[in-house]
Write a protein that holds these residues in place. Sequence first.
Motif, PDB file in Angstrom:
ATOM      1  N   ARG A 115      42.380 -12.977  90.823  1.00 24.47           N
ATOM      2  CA  ARG A 115      41.272 -13.563  91.572  1.00 24.47           C
ATOM      3  C   ARG A 115      40.318 -12.486  92.055  1.00 24.47           C
ATOM      4  O   ARG A 115      40.670 -11.629  92.847  1.00 24.47           O
ATOM      5  CB  ARG A 115      41.787 -14.370  92.762  1.00 24.47           C
ATOM      6  CG  ARG A 115      42.695 -15.529  92.389  1.00 24.47           C
ATOM      7  CD  ARG A 115      42.072 -16.441  91.344  1.00 24.47           C
ATOM      8  NE  ARG A 115      40.809 -17.014  91.740  1.00 24.47           N
ATOM      9  CZ  ARG A 115      40.627 -18.305  92.049  1.00 24.47           C
ATOM     10  NH1 ARG A 115      41.645 -19.148  91.963  1.00 24.47           N
ATOM     11  NH2 ARG A 115      39.437 -18.742  92.396  1.00 24.47           N
ATOM     12  N   ASN A 118      36.912 -14.598  96.882  1.00 20.79           N
ATOM     13  CA  ASN A 118      37.609 -14.683  98.166  1.00 20.79           C
ATOM     14  C   ASN A 118      36.978 -15.799  98.990  1.00 20.79           C
ATOM     15  O   ASN A 118      36.270 -15.547  99.970  1.00 20.79           O
ATOM     16  CB  ASN A 118      37.539 -13.351  98.917  1.00 20.79           C
ATOM     17  CG  ASN A 118      38.528 -13.284 100.067  1.00 20.79           C
ATOM     18  OD1 ASN A 118      38.980 -14.310 100.565  1.00 20.79           O
ATOM     19  ND2 ASN A 118      38.866 -12.076 100.497  1.00 20.79           N
ATOM     20  N   CYS A 265      34.367  -8.612  98.640  1.00 17.07           N
ATOM     21  CA  CYS A 265      34.662 -10.047  98.570  1.00 17.07           C
ATOM     22  C   CYS A 265      35.468 -10.338  97.317  1.00 17.07           C
ATOM     23  O   CYS A 265      35.106 -11.179  96.504  1.00 17.07           O
ATOM     24  CB  CYS A 265      33.346 -10.839  98.582  1.00 17.07           C
ATOM     25  SG  CYS A 265      33.582 -12.635  98.662  1.00 17.07           S
ATOM     26  N   ARG A 267      39.576 -10.797  96.271  1.00 22.72           N
ATOM     27  CA  ARG A 267      40.954 -10.843  96.780  1.00 22.72           C
ATOM     28  C   ARG A 267      41.869  -9.846  96.102  1.00 22.72           C
ATOM     29  O   ARG A 267      42.727  -9.231  96.741  1.00 22.72           O
ATOM     30  CB  ARG A 267      41.524 -12.259  96.584  1.00 22.72           C
ATOM     31  CG  ARG A 267      41.185 -13.216  97.698  1.00 22.72           C
ATOM     32  CD  ARG A 267      41.870 -14.558  97.485  1.00 22.72           C
ATOM     33  NE  ARG A 267      41.205 -15.349  96.456  1.00 22.72           N
ATOM     34  CZ  ARG A 267      41.672 -16.518  96.013  1.00 22.72           C
ATOM     35  NH1 ARG A 267      42.809 -17.004  96.477  1.00 22.72           N
ATOM     36  NH2 ARG A 267      41.011 -17.188  95.090  1.00 22.72           N
ATOM     37  N   SER A 268      41.724  -9.652  94.797  1.00 22.49           N
ATOM     38  CA  SER A 268      42.661  -8.794  94.091  1.00 22.49           C
ATOM     39  C   SER A 268      42.521  -7.340  94.490  1.00 22.49           C
ATOM     40  O   SER A 268      43.501  -6.592  94.494  1.00 22.49           O
ATOM     41  CB  SER A 268      42.478  -8.940  92.573  1.00 22.49           C
ATOM     42  OG  SER A 268      41.190  -8.475  92.191  1.00 22.49           O
ATOM     43  N   PRO A 271      42.487  -7.282  99.580  1.00 23.36           N
ATOM     44  CA  PRO A 271      43.207  -8.465 100.053  1.00 23.36           C
ATOM     45  C   PRO A 271      43.236  -8.674 101.559  1.00 23.36           C
ATOM     46  O   PRO A 271      43.582  -9.769 102.010  1.00 23.36           O
ATOM     47  CB  PRO A 271      44.623  -8.230  99.518  1.00 23.36           C
ATOM     48  CG  PRO A 271      44.756  -6.747  99.424  1.00 23.36           C
ATOM     49  CD  PRO A 271      43.391  -6.263  99.013  1.00 23.36           C
ATOM     50  N   GLU A 274      39.462 -10.421 104.917  1.00 27.37           N
ATOM     51  CA  GLU A 274      39.259 -11.568 105.812  1.00 27.37           C
ATOM     52  C   GLU A 274      39.937 -11.338 107.153  1.00 27.37           C
ATOM     53  O   GLU A 274      39.347 -11.580 108.224  1.00 27.37           O
ATOM     54  CB  GLU A 274      39.796 -12.849 105.173  1.00 27.37           C
ATOM     55  CG  GLU A 274      39.618 -14.063 106.066  1.00 27.37           C
ATOM     56  CD  GLU A 274      40.364 -15.289 105.588  1.00 27.37           C
ATOM     57  OE1 GLU A 274      40.358 -16.307 106.324  1.00 27.37           O
ATOM     58  OE2 GLU A 274      40.967 -15.248 104.490  1.00 27.37           O
TER      59      GLU A 274
END
Length: 300
Positions: A115, A118, A265, A267-268, A271, A274
């Motif tokens: 991914r 995000n 932004c 996720r991979s 992570p 956020e």
Amino acid sequence: MTLSVRNAAAAAARGAALRADLSGCGGGGAASGAAGQARLGTPAAPPAASSPAAAPPASPAVGRGPGKAPTLAPGPNGLTPVFERARQQTEKTVALTFDADMTADQGPRAAAGERFDNPGLISTLKALGVPSTVFMTGRWAEEYPDQAKAIGTDPVFEVANHSYSHHAFTSPCYGLPALDAAAARADVDRAFAAFRKAGAVNTVPYFRFPGGCHDERALRALAGSGVTAVQWDVVSGDAFAKDPDAVAAQVLAGVKPGSVVVMHCTRSAAPVTEEAVRKIVPELRKRGYRFVKVSELLGT
């Protein structure tokens, strides 16, 4: 863990975190000298636009937003101007910026389940009411067109250009493949076209060099495009980080009035961003800071 201990840990890890950020979410090895300085907002070659004044963009063709957003005037010989931090540095404003990185050759990884988006981060920024600028690659917009449209039609956000391919605009640049001048300009145009195709209308005429690397040749390649190159003065250290407290501490230690913070932004590759944002935002507000998009910060 106390805040002082967190700060100490962040300081101890600053060099490693910085090197991780310098490589960019698309990966890349070590870089040296000129390109490394460029990543921090200092062009590798003597810059032609050190303190340009605000002016309308030279070209209205990059999207719907460019006619509305402020830009900087070209430098000597028409070189693309570079913005790092607000000139008016007394008002407590800060711009959180997020690079939505995806290289042109990462499609198979995305197809396999990795991914590069995000959505949780975007939802958190909306819930916290934090105006933000997302520097998006064209490849990211093609992979996640619904998200690109949602971000690019939400008044909380503005979409800026982070190239199409996330290839380097000068070399060396942390192991990224390099583009020549003609390919560089075409890469930027291709990214804006990808945003339009996805339906992202809140685009602005700002460009962030992949890896942050640029020199006079790169600035010349984009001359006449109407874009302002946007760098930063605060490196978050969120790329490949595992400790959100360390990321938050690094940002909080670096922010000054008029700062531009670079985060990610994806996720991979980032992570904990956020969770870090959930710590950064209330603390900066407690200190009296107001969050703005780059367009507002640049216009001050």
